[in-house]
Design a protein around this motif. Structure first.
Motif, PDB file in Angstrom:
ATOM      1  N   ASN A   1     -10.145 -39.482 -28.818  1.00 19.87           N
ATOM      2  CA  ASN A   1     -10.526 -39.704 -27.714  1.00 19.87           C
ATOM      3  C   ASN A   1     -10.609 -38.692 -27.032  1.00 19.87           C
ATOM      4  OD1 ASN A   1     -11.633 -42.984 -27.435  1.00 19.87           O
ATOM      5  ND2 ASN A   1      -9.380 -42.660 -26.718  1.00 19.87           N
ATOM      6  N   LEU A   2     -11.135 -37.514 -27.459  1.00 20.69           N
ATOM      7  CA  LEU A   2     -11.145 -36.119 -27.101  1.00 20.69           C
ATOM      8  C   LEU A   2     -12.369 -35.363 -27.440  1.00 20.69           C
ATOM      9  CD1 LEU A   2      -8.037 -35.213 -30.083  1.00 20.69           C
ATOM     10  CD2 LEU A   2      -7.953 -35.326 -27.360  1.00 20.69           C
ATOM     11  N   LYS A   3     -13.685 -36.197 -27.058  1.00 23.07           N
ATOM     12  CA  LYS A   3     -14.610 -36.147 -27.450  1.00 23.07           C
ATOM     13  C   LYS A   3     -15.508 -35.194 -25.404  1.00 23.07           C
ATOM     14  CE  LYS A   3     -18.806 -34.979 -29.225  1.00 23.07           C
ATOM     15  NZ  LYS A   3     -18.260 -33.741 -31.326  1.00 23.07           N
ATOM     16  N   ARG A   4     -14.600 -35.390 -25.363  1.00 19.39           N
ATOM     17  CA  ARG A   4     -15.060 -35.068 -23.276  1.00 19.39           C
ATOM     18  C   ARG A   4     -13.988 -33.871 -23.508  1.00 19.39           C
ATOM     19  NH1 ARG A   4     -19.919 -37.512 -22.661  1.00 19.39           N
ATOM     20  NH2 ARG A   4     -19.585 -39.587 -23.088  1.00 19.39           N
ATOM     21  N   ILE A   5     -12.850 -33.479 -24.024  1.00 15.14           N
ATOM     22  CA  ILE A   5     -13.205 -31.933 -23.611  1.00 15.14           C
ATOM     23  C   ILE A   5     -13.738 -30.631 -23.284  1.00 15.14           C
ATOM     24  CG2 ILE A   5     -11.415 -30.651 -24.319  1.00 15.14           C
ATOM     25  CD1 ILE A   5      -9.380 -33.061 -24.399  1.00 15.14           C
ATOM     26  N   PRO A   6     -14.033 -29.829 -23.160  1.00  9.18           N
ATOM     27  CA  PRO A   6     -14.981 -28.341 -23.168  1.00  9.18           C
ATOM     28  C   PRO A   6     -14.471 -28.268 -25.041  1.00  9.18           C
ATOM     29  CG  PRO A   6     -14.765 -28.804 -21.407  1.00  9.18           C
ATOM     30  CD  PRO A   6     -14.253 -29.870 -21.812  1.00  9.18           C
ATOM     31  N   MET A   7     -15.667 -27.911 -25.528  1.00 12.92           N
ATOM     32  CA  MET A   7     -14.887 -27.480 -27.171  1.00 12.92           C
ATOM     33  C   MET A   7     -15.347 -26.063 -26.579  1.00 12.92           C
ATOM     34  SD  MET A   7     -14.521 -29.586 -29.587  1.00 12.92           S
ATOM     35  CE  MET A   7     -15.820 -28.340 -31.865  1.00 12.92           C
ATOM     36  N   PRO A   8     -14.793 -26.009 -27.056  1.00 16.98           N
ATOM     37  CA  PRO A   8     -14.277 -24.331 -27.587  1.00 16.98           C
ATOM     38  C   PRO A   8     -15.064 -23.216 -28.719  1.00 16.98           C
ATOM     39  CG  PRO A   8     -12.343 -24.811 -28.613  1.00 16.98           C
ATOM     40  CD  PRO A   8     -12.495 -25.498 -27.782  1.00 16.98           C
ATOM     41  N   GLY A   9     -16.077 -21.945 -28.890  1.00 16.10           N
ATOM     42  CA  GLY A   9     -16.721 -21.445 -30.469  1.00 16.10           C
ATOM     43  C   GLY A   9     -15.333 -22.075 -31.231  1.00 16.10           C
ATOM     44  N   GLN A  10     -16.173 -22.394 -32.146  1.00 16.98           N
ATOM     45  CA  GLN A  10     -15.600 -22.869 -34.197  1.00 16.98           C
ATOM     46  C   GLN A  10     -15.695 -21.396 -34.838  1.00 16.98           C
ATOM     47  OE1 GLN A  10     -12.542 -25.691 -34.164  1.00 16.98           O
ATOM     48  NE2 GLN A  10     -12.689 -25.149 -32.606  1.00 16.98           N
ATOM     49  N   LEU A  11     -14.844 -21.031 -35.383  1.00 14.13           N
ATOM     50  CA  LEU A  11     -15.095 -20.474 -36.351  1.00 14.13           C
ATOM     51  C   LEU A  11     -14.784 -20.996 -38.125  1.00 14.13           C
ATOM     52  CD1 LEU A  11     -15.376 -18.533 -38.934  1.00 14.13           C
ATOM     53  CD2 LEU A  11     -13.290 -17.180 -38.630  1.00 14.13           C
ATOM     54  N   ALA A  12     -15.826 -21.588 -39.264  1.00  6.22           N
ATOM     55  CA  ALA A  12     -15.870 -22.548 -39.539  1.00  6.22           C
ATOM     56  C   ALA A  12     -16.338 -21.922 -40.995  1.00  6.22           C
ATOM     57  CB  ALA A  12     -16.836 -23.888 -39.457  1.00  6.22           C
ATOM     58  N   VAL A  13     -15.678 -22.819 -42.142  1.00 11.51           N
ATOM     59  CA  VAL A  13     -15.252 -21.656 -43.846  1.00 11.51           C
ATOM     60  C   VAL A  13     -15.223 -22.514 -44.686  1.00 11.51           C
ATOM     61  CG1 VAL A  13     -12.997 -20.953 -43.487  1.00 11.51           C
ATOM     62  CG2 VAL A  13     -14.269 -19.542 -44.956  1.00 11.51           C
ATOM     63  N   GLY A  14     -16.076 -23.057 -45.458  1.00 13.46           N
ATOM     64  CA  GLY A  14     -15.846 -23.283 -46.508  1.00 13.46           C
ATOM     65  C   GLY A  14     -15.294 -22.934 -47.803  1.00 13.46           C
ATOM     66  N   VAL A  15     -14.395 -23.522 -49.304  1.00 13.41           N
ATOM     67  CA  VAL A  15     -14.501 -22.427 -50.122  1.00 13.41           C
ATOM     68  C   VAL A  15     -14.359 -23.679 -51.265  1.00 13.41           C
ATOM     69  CG1 VAL A  15     -12.759 -20.974 -51.115  1.00 13.41           C
ATOM     70  CG2 VAL A  15     -12.867 -21.247 -48.600  1.00 13.41           C
ATOM     71  N   ALA A  16     -15.064 -22.940 -52.010  1.00 16.22           N
ATOM     72  CA  ALA A  16     -15.225 -23.544 -53.159  1.00 16.22           C
ATOM     73  C   ALA A  16     -14.784 -22.698 -54.629  1.00 16.22           C
ATOM     74  CB  ALA A  16     -16.087 -24.384 -53.877  1.00 16.22           C
ATOM     75  N   TRP A  17     -14.009 -23.107 -55.609  1.00 16.95           N
ATOM     76  CA  TRP A  17     -14.148 -22.295 -56.813  1.00 16.95           C
ATOM     77  C   TRP A  17     -14.315 -22.957 -58.526  1.00 16.95           C
ATOM     78  CZ3 TRP A  17     -10.556 -25.061 -54.071  1.00 16.95           C
ATOM     79  CH2 TRP A  17     -10.260 -26.632 -54.671  1.00 16.95           C
ATOM     80  N   ASP A  18     -14.511 -21.858 -59.369  1.00 14.63           N
ATOM     81  CA  ASP A  18     -15.431 -22.155 -60.968  1.00 14.63           C
ATOM     82  C   ASP A  18     -14.718 -22.934 -61.140  1.00 14.63           C
ATOM     83  OD1 ASP A  18     -14.546 -20.476 -61.316  1.00 14.63           O
ATOM     84  OD2 ASP A  18     -15.747 -18.609 -61.946  1.00 14.63           O
ATOM     85  N   GLY A  19     -12.968 -23.393 -61.263  1.00 17.16           N
ATOM     86  CA  GLY A  19     -12.461 -23.866 -62.116  1.00 17.16           C
ATOM     87  C   GLY A  19     -12.047 -25.767 -62.371  1.00 17.16           C
ATOM     88  N   ARG A  20     -11.653 -26.570 -63.123  1.00 18.04           N
ATOM     89  CA  ARG A  20     -11.357 -27.400 -62.462  1.00 18.04           C
ATOM     90  C   ARG A  20     -10.135 -28.351 -63.010  1.00 18.04           C
ATOM     91  NH1 ARG A  20     -13.736 -32.384 -61.366  1.00 18.04           N
ATOM     92  NH2 ARG A  20     -13.298 -33.969 -61.921  1.00 18.04           N
ATOM     93  N   LEU A  21      -9.739 -28.414 -61.689  1.00 17.73           N
ATOM     94  CA  LEU A  21      -8.421 -29.242 -62.343  1.00 17.73           C
ATOM     95  C   LEU A  21      -8.456 -30.586 -62.216  1.00 17.73           C
ATOM     96  CD1 LEU A  21      -6.863 -28.960 -58.848  1.00 17.73           C
ATOM     97  CD2 LEU A  21      -5.661 -27.256 -59.958  1.00 17.73           C
ATOM     98  N   PRO A  22      -6.686 -30.623 -63.717  1.00 12.97           N
ATOM     99  CA  PRO A  22      -6.520 -31.192 -64.674  1.00 12.97           C
ATOM    100  C   PRO A  22      -6.838 -32.758 -63.812  1.00 12.97           C
ATOM    101  CG  PRO A  22      -4.756 -30.479 -65.232  1.00 12.97           C
ATOM    102  CD  PRO A  22      -6.109 -29.472 -64.466  1.00 12.97           C
ATOM    103  N   ASP A  23      -5.800 -33.035 -62.862  1.00 16.79           N
ATOM    104  CA  ASP A  23      -5.954 -34.182 -61.947  1.00 16.79           C
ATOM    105  C   ASP A  23      -6.003 -33.187 -60.258  1.00 16.79           C
ATOM    106  OD1 ASP A  23      -4.333 -36.583 -60.255  1.00 16.79           O
ATOM    107  OD2 ASP A  23      -2.494 -36.240 -61.322  1.00 16.79           O
ATOM    108  N   THR A  24      -6.778 -33.857 -60.092  1.00 18.43           N
ATOM    109  CA  THR A  24      -7.614 -34.091 -58.464  1.00 18.43           C
ATOM    110  C   THR A  24      -6.924 -34.901 -57.214  1.00 18.43           C
ATOM    111  OG1 THR A  24      -9.402 -35.111 -59.072  1.00 18.43           O
ATOM    112  CG2 THR A  24      -9.526 -32.653 -59.459  1.00 18.43           C
ATOM    113  N   ASN A  25      -6.371 -35.628 -57.880  1.00 17.54           N
ATOM    114  CA  ASN A  25      -5.833 -36.826 -56.870  1.00 17.54           C
ATOM    115  C   ASN A  25      -4.860 -36.383 -55.934  1.00 17.54           C
ATOM    116  OD1 ASN A  25      -6.280 -38.999 -58.289  1.00 17.54           O
ATOM    117  ND2 ASN A  25      -4.730 -38.683 -59.567  1.00 17.54           N
ATOM    118  N   SER A  26      -5.456 -36.265 -54.266  1.00 17.39           N
ATOM    119  CA  SER A  26      -4.093 -36.069 -53.727  1.00 17.39           C
ATOM    120  C   SER A  26      -3.739 -36.348 -52.956  1.00 17.39           C
ATOM    121  CB  SER A  26      -5.877 -36.693 -52.321  1.00 17.39           C
ATOM    122  OG  SER A  26      -6.480 -36.051 -52.578  1.00 17.39           O
ATOM    123  N   THR A  27      -2.265 -36.355 -54.085  1.00 21.07           N
ATOM    124  CA  THR A  27      -0.815 -36.816 -53.811  1.00 21.07           C
ATOM    125  C   THR A  27      -0.405 -35.338 -53.171  1.00 21.07           C
ATOM    126  OG1 THR A  27       0.021 -35.275 -55.847  1.00 21.07           O
ATOM    127  CG2 THR A  27      -1.236 -37.264 -56.338  1.00 21.07           C
TER     128      THR A  27
END
Length: 472
Positions: A220-246
């Motif tokens: 229930n926060l959608k009505r509060i004015p939104m400040p400007g946002q800096l968004a960043v996404g990061v990916a990598w070229d390796g792979r984890l043997p276990d990707t579970n969100s533990t």
């Protein structure tokens, strides 16, 4: 086909997303009896089709996730699926059908078109149409980011190569239907590895921004004015043997947080008080919201607003407010200018300015922090450390702002106002890069942003000077 409820929910997430992407386009209301509006519709649909499918939301203002004004009196007649598919048959060399959903956004129904993927032949326009807006015949349209923002444009030689490769890949997938049915996980991983990092990050960030908007609705926060946002996404070229969100892996990564000065990205929400600071696992990934409302006589603003996603199989995401939109600094600016804050309205300091040094530090902080977090995540696992990190940066709520230097109560050296609402920038960083390389990558990320303010440049020496204190 997805169940009706799930399709509506997915269409709604597309509509309220704060930004467009390669697979998502927003349009204000279109009059499909008007040839110029038909041009907008057909060009967008064919471009998304050649992008291997996507979504077109009609009745949504791009960059806000809000519905456009003056909706049609009968939405379902104005955007009837049969009428739209008839236009596709009339103008596309390779006809296909689209689905139309009508999700509710803040009490207003909008039309969301799902354009199917699986393109095997490029969709070429069969004839021209339009008066002020022109759809050219015998032309291939596609989604591109040539001007710094994703849009539907005529394909050039580079785009044609990607479209043909996409068509060939879909034909090969048809031949491998049997294999794909039995090895679905393997083919999904191979397909992901073959797609360019920019495309994967664009889709990942778009999904995370949509989730951010939904979490604000959930709290229930959608009505509060939104400040400007800096968004960043990061990916990598390796792979984890276990990707579970533990909890174990999450804790290991958070322990590697470098804790530099200022407001750090990717902080654990459980370290903050309040019912709107929460971390949990959704869709197989950790999500964290830090939302701290601050009440004033004139209204409510956010003293902190962060959203993060830690997806160990895809990458990391963080969206945080600009320093210049924080109430402590904003109120100081407001008082120094003698401005007033109208009760119930947005604060006057929103969209006022971006401080050059603040934004330089924020970008460098995200590059540096991501490098540390990924190293911590891979530490102790039976997998080699990735060689490269790939970054997607998005600067939102820019239109009308000034780029300036803040000096004890006021801004100096203001540049021209930004005319674009959003700027996107990409960069790549080796895991063993030192601070000097991070400073260089900071400049490359910020050059498209600075140039949006009247063509301003960002000298490397100035970046180095501003970051000198940050590294201490």
């Amino acid at each position: 086909m997805l169940p009706e409820d799930e399709r509506l929910n997915q269409a709604r997430r597309v509509a309220i997303q704060h930004s467009e992407g390669f697979g998502i386009e927003h349009k204000s209301w279109l009059d499909l009896s008007n040839p110029d509006d038909q041009v907008k519709l057909i060009r967008a649909i064919l471009a998304l089709r050649n992008n291997d499918g996507g979504w077109l939301a009609i009745g949504v203002e791009n960059g806000t996730g809000m519905t456009a004004k003056n909706p049609p009196s009968n939405l379902r007649v104005s955007y009837d699926a049969d009428a739209i598919n008839k236009l596709i048959v009339e103008f596309s060399s390779d006809p296909f059908g689209v689905e139309v959903c009508y999700p509710d956004v803040d009490g207003v129904e909008v039309a969301v078109l799902r354009i199917p993927g699986g393109v095997k032949n490029p969709a070429v326009t069969k004839k021209s149409i339009g008066v002020t807006k022109l759809l050219e015949g015998d032309t291939i349209y596609c989604r591109s980011m040539r001007g710094g923002q994703v849009s539907s444009v005529k394909a050039n030689h580079r785009d044609l190569g990607e479209i043909l490769e996409r068509c060939m890949r879909n034909r090969e997938l048809d031949i491998g239907t049997f294999v794909r049915r039995h090895w679905e996980d393997l083919t999904r991983e191979v397909s992901s590895l073959q797609s360019p990092p920019e495309r994967r990050l664009d889709e990942f960030v778009g999904t995370c921004l949509s989730k951010f908007g939904q979490r604000l609705v959930d709290h229930n926060l959608k009505r509060i004015p939104m400040p400007g946002q800096l968004a960043v996404g990061v990916a990598w070229d390796g792979r984890l043997p276990d990707t579970n969100s533990t909890e174990h892996y999450f804790t290991r990564m958070i322990m590697a947080h470098p804790q530099k000065g200022g407001w750090p990205p990717w902080m654990d929400p459980r370290d903050f008080p309040g019912s709107h600071c929460k971390r949990d696992v959704r869709d197989g990934a950790w999500e964290g919201l830090i939302a701290i409302p601050e009440s004033h006589a004139q209204g409510i603003v956010f003293s902190a607003l962060d959203f993060a996603v830690w997806n160990f199989s895809v990458g990391l995401f963080h969206s945080g407010s600009y320093v210049d939109d924080h109430p402590a600094l904003g109120i100081q600016q407001m008082v120094s200018r003698g401005e007033t804050w109208v009760m119930g309205g947005p604060p006057p300091w929103y969209r006022r300015a971006l401080d050059r040094r603040n934004i330089v530090r924020d970008v460098a902080n995200r590059l540096f922090t991501a490098q540390s977090l990924v190293a911590g995540l891979f530490k102790g696992q039976d997998a080699p450390l990735p060689e490269n990190l790939f970054f997607y940066f998005r600067f939102d709520s820019l239109k009308g702002r000034l780029l300036a230097d803040y000096e004890g109560g006021g801004f100096s050296r203001p540049a021209n106002k930004a005319m674009d609402e959003s700027i996107v920038s990409y960069t790549q960083l080796k895991m063993d890069s030192d601070r000097s390389v991070i400073a260089e990558r900071t400049r490359s990320v910020l050059r498209p942003l600075f140039s949006a303010f009247g063509g301003e440049d960002l000298p490397q020496q100035r970046v180095d000077n501003w970051l000198a204190g940050f590294w201490v």
